[in-house]
Design an enzyme around this catalytic site. Structure first.
Site, mmCIF file in Angstrom:
data_model
loop_
_atom_site.group_PDB
_atom_site.id
_atom_site.type_symbol
_atom_site.label_atom_id
_atom_site.label_comp_id
_atom_site.label_asym_id
_atom_site.label_seq_id
_atom_site.Cartn_x
_atom_site.Cartn_y
_atom_site.Cartn_z
ATOM 1 N N CYS A 1 0.891 -1.309 0.038
ATOM 2 C CA CYS A 1 -0.073 0.064 -0.067
ATOM 3 C C CYS A 1 0.893 1.148 0.103
ATOM 4 O O CYS A 1 1.904 1.311 0.515
ATOM 5 C CB CYS A 1 -0.995 -0.026 1.204
ATOM 6 S SG CYS A 1 -1.772 -1.298 1.254
ATOM 7 N N GLU B 1 1.842 -3.524 -5.881
ATOM 8 C CA GLU B 1 0.517 -4.481 -5.879
ATOM 9 C C GLU B 1 -0.675 -3.878 -6.426
ATOM 10 O O GLU B 1 -0.845 -2.777 -6.527
ATOM 11 C CB GLU B 1 0.077 -4.832 -4.147
ATOM 12 C CG GLU B 1 -0.523 -6.020 -4.153
ATOM 13 C CD GLU B 1 -0.987 -6.261 -2.600
ATOM 14 O OE1 GLU B 1 0.029 -6.069 -1.637
ATOM 15 O OE2 GLU B 1 -1.969 -6.800 -2.236
#
Lengths: 775, 520
Positions: free
Chosen positions: B376, B410
């Site tokens: 994140c 990601e």
């Protein structure tokens, strides 16, 4: 042309791509149609979101303008940064550290309460402060504890009192407040925490549950094998834990014993102080009595078992009465009658002499270095094939690694045996401190654990040597460990022995004419003769010796002054009893001897002798010896362990005395009788018969009375006489003759022990038998 | 359908209704985008409606008063639950008063009607894309709506205790971008008692494991792309305002702070340890006890006032969790389902005399199976659009360079994430291309792999960037890279704005081989 290559090859990441400026390629647009050959890469966004209005707008704006436009950016909810009280909320005095900040482990673990006081609490605390003393932090801590102490159920007031350290009144107030607040609160806890997952799995979809543990869900159903394995692991765990409990229990017992020991020792010390027994005489006496009792079981009780006790006793030098008493009982039960020797007063034990070592005994070995001793001798025996002979570390000792490369190359071995023939270790005149007498020629050796052993050698001058006055020698050789004499100055005899091999000595044909005493003395004084006198070692040095030896040696440690009327006399009745038994025994012995002589060559099993007879045999031996001692006051007084030196023991490796004496003659006492002919040598027998000094007969004179002693006297006398030649042999006691059967050893041991226990027997007497103890 | 003469409004607005809602755009002009009503609540006699603007990001969802609704264009949720439609955002309706009514009226919840084409161009796609079926219809409060779609029938167990949706498959376009691992996220079972009232006749689902234990999301990664288990709760912001240091932040998304704190007008956070507190008083008390003046980790980079701290999610759970909770307020796809153990957190701070203030952070899996070098990433709103995001990204690639690996963030990316990364990639690659010098008269050339190695940007990202910039051309039988004037100019302008850069010399970082350390 462009059509030809319509099907472009795939883009190859390993292929160099030339970089052009567009202006360099005016015809580029002609090729534009085939650019689609490069596959479109996904953006990495969710499709739905990718199509969102603001994003698309931003993307196209960027492509159009080449950069972001302020009004084309993706709108986000606004944030403000104008908190007015910010300045006052956080202190502004923080200095940037010069170094990069490195977090110390555990520095975050502060003891601060997690609970933070709110305005309601503030009001409450303010009110409370009027009544009693309480700080905000204190209040927070209390609430914190109450909260953390509560699970599903709230802490109750009594629990709260246990939980909190404050005084009751304060606790009551805070507790009431807390309970009220807690009831009114919707929240699970006053300390706001993230919802935890529930074990039943019902919280898997609860959006407020976060940070679930990543452990795999239990899948017991799916792999039962796993179940089985874990079950076994649990079992093992349980076993291990219970073993740990047992060990701890044992440790507890051991430590208790140690404490008891300490107290007992203290008591003894105090008693001695009261009695003014500063020299340890009383103690020694008492010890001797104790010794009477103890060894009697030795022969038949499993060695290790017995040894454990001894070892332990030895360690502390005081064995607890507890262990002693049962042993006695055992013995008496077997005997069916009480021995006169058992004198109840004898059980009091204590250090023979109070010395430095005794102080050290309180340096108990720490728990980990000492295997558990109590109650587990059986177990230990299993783990410990060496049994009594196992090496045991002793507290306070320094151990050196073995010299693997030097096995056999002893400093005392003559050159042809691969030894170093160190001059310090050649045969020389030797004087012991106790008995204070010149022993004749002997050489020292270092035994196991640094014990000094003396090998004696016979010379024709022996008589002369023995008459040397130690006092005169004293002044002659101040140096205890005599310096190497001027080379070449050794007298013939000395030089002869200095380099003797046992083989050489065995042929005594070249015996030189006896020299004059004064001549020898002169030689010694002039340092032409090597003369060795041990340093006066503290008695406790014996402790370094082999455990078995040590144990027995305890009784020797009595100073010579000990002997005398003060010793506990036997009652006439007891003595009579004993003598009767002896008579009986001796008759048997004689019979056996005859038998033995009949088939001398055959080995007779020692097992035929039971414990009782062994004991009696031992007593018989002592008795006869003592009688003998009265008559033959002379010779062969071997310094006992007193000096920290072992007298030679009988066997020389590979050179068994087969000729000098027949076993039967040599061994008037059952031990010898029973042992195989080859295994028990006259030498040992001799050593076993302690020569008595003249003063030793104080209490034993009446022993001469019994008529029966005559019978044994003869063989004993023989053995002694025979023993002398044996002494000529150079002994290498260290080598335990393999021929020596275990039983023989035991018996010898018994005999020795028997000697020891005689309270009347001077310590020096007792000393020599010790040497027989198997090494 | 359900009309209730209720409190003056002739028409009852229920969850699922769509209508234009007034909002101000960035130019402060009024606009009336179509919105869906997600929830209705009454505060002191006034009704408030939680609206999601169709085709706008969820972060713009908000509570509006009735006067901002254009009731004339109200569309009710469609009754004939036919094909679903726009319900990409199906399923969310919180309890509404008329629930009972509705229940009487229609036993089976309806799928809202397909709205007319929204003004936004993207509408068609979105319609298509949303397999409404995937959403669980059951919300705690009102059980009624469930929507199913043709392709996939969401299955609900009638007993109401559990209903399971199958994620699926063909209908779900949103998965298209996700890696394979994403696909298998299972829909969770909804276990709320209230849902018992759901009457969806569910085809018994066969797909889920038979034991009735709902499956949990995959354990790797930090983002979730399958929203099938979203429910109305997580679709709505739950925190009104967060005070962090000198800033007040308006959260964009749901974050699982303790539920009792969600009703507060302001949630107070300690600026340094990020502990959440219910009141200013509590914060003040906390500050007397909290002596942190920087994130509780090791400082691995410092240049000027910018520092980076590395925090181990296993060793410092408290901070990591607090950070995640805060970050979740601004990251839609972030999941906090599992603990923080397998992550490292790199917190960027700016120093002043009060301490090291958090500006943004990124998290990173200790061991990534998919070359992710960022899980994140977030720049806190007050610091956005000032170049910090790029700094964070740059730093993440510097770490990868030290590790000697290439990496990629990601997926899924958020809109802002995509823009930031694209921008970073573009600038980084252009920097390299423009620096290439002719090699003894030859055209300078470079392979994609070389670019990837130099930058630690994963090859696919290099290609997609080249493509996006339209640099790849097929010319005379081979691929070439072409730099147009626009590109060059744009790049130069952009680079001028990047005054702050990461200086690799200031990075003190030794990568650890986490695979050798047992469990993280």
């Amino acid at each position: 042309m462009s059509k030809l290559s319509f099907r472009a090859r795939a883009l190859d990441a390993t292929k160099p791509l030339p970089v052009f400026r567009c202006e360099d390629l005016p015809d580029l647009h002609e090729y534009a149609s085939i650019n689609r050959a490069v596959p479109q890469m996904p953006t990495g966004m969710e499709k739905e979101e990718e199509s969102e209005h603001h994003l698309q707008r931003a993307i196209s704006a960027q492509q159009v303008y080449g950069e972001k436009r302020d009004n084309m950016v993706i709108p986000v909810p606004e944030a403000e940064s104008n908190i007015t009280y910010y300045e006052s909320l956080y202190p502004g005095d923080y200095k940037m550290p010069k170094q990069l900040i490195h977090l110390q482990p555990f520095s975050l673990d502060t003891e601060q309460p997690d609970y933070d006081l709110d305005s309601d609490d503030d009001v409450f605390v303010a009110k409370l402060k009027k009544k009693m003393e309480i700080s905000l932090l204190q209040f927070e801590e209390m609430i914190d504890r109450l909260e953390k102490g509560s699970g599903q159920q709230l802490v109750s007031l009594p629990e709260a009192k246990l939980l909190l350290k404050e005084d009751d009144e304060l606790i009551k107030e805070v507790f009431d407040y807390w309970s009220r607040k807690r009831k009114n609160s919707k929240a699970h806890s006053l300390i706001n925490i993230i919802k935890q997952e529930k074990r039943d799995g019902s919280s898997t979809s609860d959006p407020y549950v976060a940070f679930r543990r990543r452990t795999e869900k239990m899948q017991t159903r799916k792999n039962r094998k796993n179940d089985e394995a874990s079950y076994e692991k649990m079992l093992k765990l349980r076993r291990d834990l219970s073993r740990a409990v047992t060990i701890l229990e044992m440790i507890k017992r051991r430590e208790k014993s140690k404490r008891e020991l300490l107290h007992l020792t203290l008591e003894i010390f105090e008693k001695r102080n009261v009695m003014s027994d500063y020299g340890g005489e009383v103690l020694a006496e008492v010890l001797a009595e104790r010794a009477l009792v103890r060894p009697q079981i030795i022969p038949l009780v499993p060695l290790t078992n017995q040894y454990h006790m001894d070892h332990k006793d030895y360690k502390s030098k005081v064995s607890s009465e507890k262990t002693e008493v049962p042993r006695q009982k055992r013995k008496y039960e077997k005997k069916q009658k009480a021995l006169p020797l058992s004198i109840s007063a004898a059980h009091h034990q204590g250090p023979a002499v109070f010395n430095a070592k005794d102080l050290n005994q309180y340096d108990f070995p720490s728990s980990d270095e000492e295997p558990q001793v109590l109650g587990s001798s059986e177990a230990e025996e299993e783990n410990d094939p060496d049994g009594a002979y196992a090496f045991r570390r002793k507290a306070g000792c320094q151990y050196y690694a073995a010299h693997q490369d030097r096995v056999g190359a002893w400093p005392w071995s003559p050159g042809w045996e691969g030894g170093l023939a160190h001059s310090r270790y050649c045969y020389s005149l030797t004087t012991l401190t106790v008995p204070r007498r010149c022993q004749g020629l002997a050489r020292r050796r270092l035994g196991r654990g640094g014990r000094v052993l003396l090998d004696r050698a016979h010379s024709d001058y022996d008589n002369v040597f023995h008459e040397l006055d130690p006092k005169t020698l004293d002044c002659a050789t101040k140096t205890l460990d005599c310096a190497p004499p001027p080379s070449g100055s050794c007298s013939p005899a000395a030089s002869k022995f200095a380099s003797t091999s046992p083989i050489n000595t065995s042929d005594r044909s070249s015996s030189s004419p006896p020299s004059d005493l004064s001549q020898i003395l002169l030689s010694i004084k002039a340092c032409r003769w090597r003369h060795f006198r041990p340093r006066t070692l503290p008695l406790h040095q014996l402790d370094n010796a082999h455990p078995l030896f040590r144990r027995l040696s305890r009784s020797i440690k009595r100073p010579l002054t000990n002997i005398g009327p003060s010793a506990q006399p036997l009652t006439a009745e007891q003595f009579q009893q004993h003598q009767d038994q002896l008579v009986q025994m001796q008759k048997e012995q004689l019979e056996q001897q005859q038998q033995l002589q009949a088939n001398r060559a055959t080995t007779v099993s020692a097992n035929t002798l039971d414990q009782a007879s062994a004991q009696f045999a031992a007593s018989a031996l002592v008795t006869t010896e003592q009688i003998l001692a009265l008559k033959t006051k002379e010779e062969l007084s071997l310094g006992g362990g007193v000096n920290g030196i072992l007298t030679p023991s009988g066997v020389y490796k590979g050179l068994h005395l087969s000729s000098t004496a027949s076993p039967s003659l040599a061994a008037p006492a059952p031990p010898a009788t029973l042992s195989s002919a080859a295994s028990l040598h006259p030498g040992s027998a001799t050593n076993a018969t302690p020569p008595c000094s003249t003063n030793s007969n104080n209490g034993t004179a009446h022993h001469a009375g019994p008529t029966t002693t005559n019978a044994t006297q003869v063989p004993l006398g023989n053995s002694l006489r025979l023993a002398v030649p044996a002494g000529k042999r150079v002994h290498a006691p260290r080598t335990l003759s393999s021929a020596m059967s275990a039983s023989a050893l035991k018996l010898a041991h018994a005999a020795a022990a028997a000697n020891c226990q005689k309270p009347k027997v001077p310590s020096s007497t007792a000393a020599s038998p010790l040497d027989i103890v198997p090494r | 359908m359900t009309k209730m003469a209720d409190s003056g409004s002739s028409v009852e607005i229920v969850e699922g209704c769509r209508l234009p809602v007034l909002r101000k755009n960035q130019e402060h002009e009024d606009e009336w985008p179509l919105a869906e009503i997600l929830s209705v609540k009454e505060v002191s006699g006034r009704k408030l409606y939680y609206v999601h603007y169709i085709d706008f990001n969820k972060r713009l969802d908000e509570w509006v008063t009735a006067d901002r609704l254009d009731m004339k264009k109200l569309q009710f949720p469609k009754k004939e639950a036919k094909t679903p439609t726009k319900n990409g955002l199906p399923g969310s309706r919180p309890s509404s008063p008329e629930r009972e009514v509705k229940r009487k009226v229609e036993p089976v919840p309806l799928v809202p009607q397909v709205p007319p084409a929204p003004p936004v161009p993207s509408l068609p796609t979105s319609t298509e894309a949303s397999p409404a079926a995937v959403f669980p219809a059951a919300r705690e409060t009102n059980a009624f709506k469930s929507r199913e779609d043709h392709e996939q029938i969401s299955s609900l167990t009638t007993n109401g205790t559990a209903r399971r949706l199958i994620p699926s498959q063909p209908g779900r376009k949103r998965k298209a971008n996700c890696g394979p691992t994403d696909e298998m996220i299972k829909v969770l079972q909804y276990n709320k008692p209230q849902s018992a009232s759901v009457f969806l006749p569910p085809p018994e689902d066969s797909q889920d494991s038979s034991d009735g234990i709902p499956s949990a999301p995959r354990m790797t990664g930090s983002l979730v792309s399958d929203r099938s288990h979203d429910d109305i709760v997580t679709r709505m912001k739950n925190i009104e305002c967060i005070e962090l240091g000198r800033h007040r932040l308006k959260p964009w998304y749901f974050s699982p702070y303790p539920q009792e704190l969600t009703s507060l007008p302001i949630l107070y956070l300690c600026e340094f340890c990020l502990k959440y507190l219910k009141s200013l008083k509590c914060l003040q008390r906390h500050l007397t006890k909290c002596n942190l003046r920087h994130p509780p980790g090791n400082e691995i980079y410092r240049k000027g006032t910018i520092s980076f701290f590395e925090i181990d999610g296993r060793k410092n759970k408290n901070y990591s969790q607090n950070l995640c909770l805060l970050a979740k307020c601004f990251l839609d796809h972030k999941t906090l389902y599992y603990d923080t153990d397998p992550f490292l957190f790199y917190v960027m701070t700016e120093y002043d005399s009060k301490g090291f203030h958090i500006v943004g952070y990124f998290s990173k899996e200790k061991e990534s199976t998919e070359d992710y070098n960022v899980a994140c990433i977030l720049t806190l709103p007050p610091y956005q659009r000032r170049g910090y995001g790029k700094l964070l990204i740059e730093f993440s690639y510097e770490l990868s360079k030290v590790e000697g690996k290439t990496g990629t963030p990601e997926k899924p990316l958020s809109d802002l994430g995509l823009l930031s990364y694209r921008s970073y990639w573009s600038q980084t690659i252009l920097e390299i291309l423009m620096d290439l010098k002719p090699d003894n008269g030859e055209r300078p050339q470079i392979t994609i792999n070389e670019i990837s190695e130099i930058t630690s940007v994963k090859k696919e990202d290099v290609i997609s960037t080249l493509q996006y910039l339209n640099l790849i051309n097929y010319y005379k039988g081979q691929y070439i890279l072409t730099l147009s004037e626009d590109i060059v100019d744009g790049h130069e302008r952009a680079m001028q704005k990047r005054h702050t850069r990461i200086d690799p010399k200031c990075l003190h970082f030794t990568p650890k081989d986490w695979s050798k350390r047992g469990k993280w």
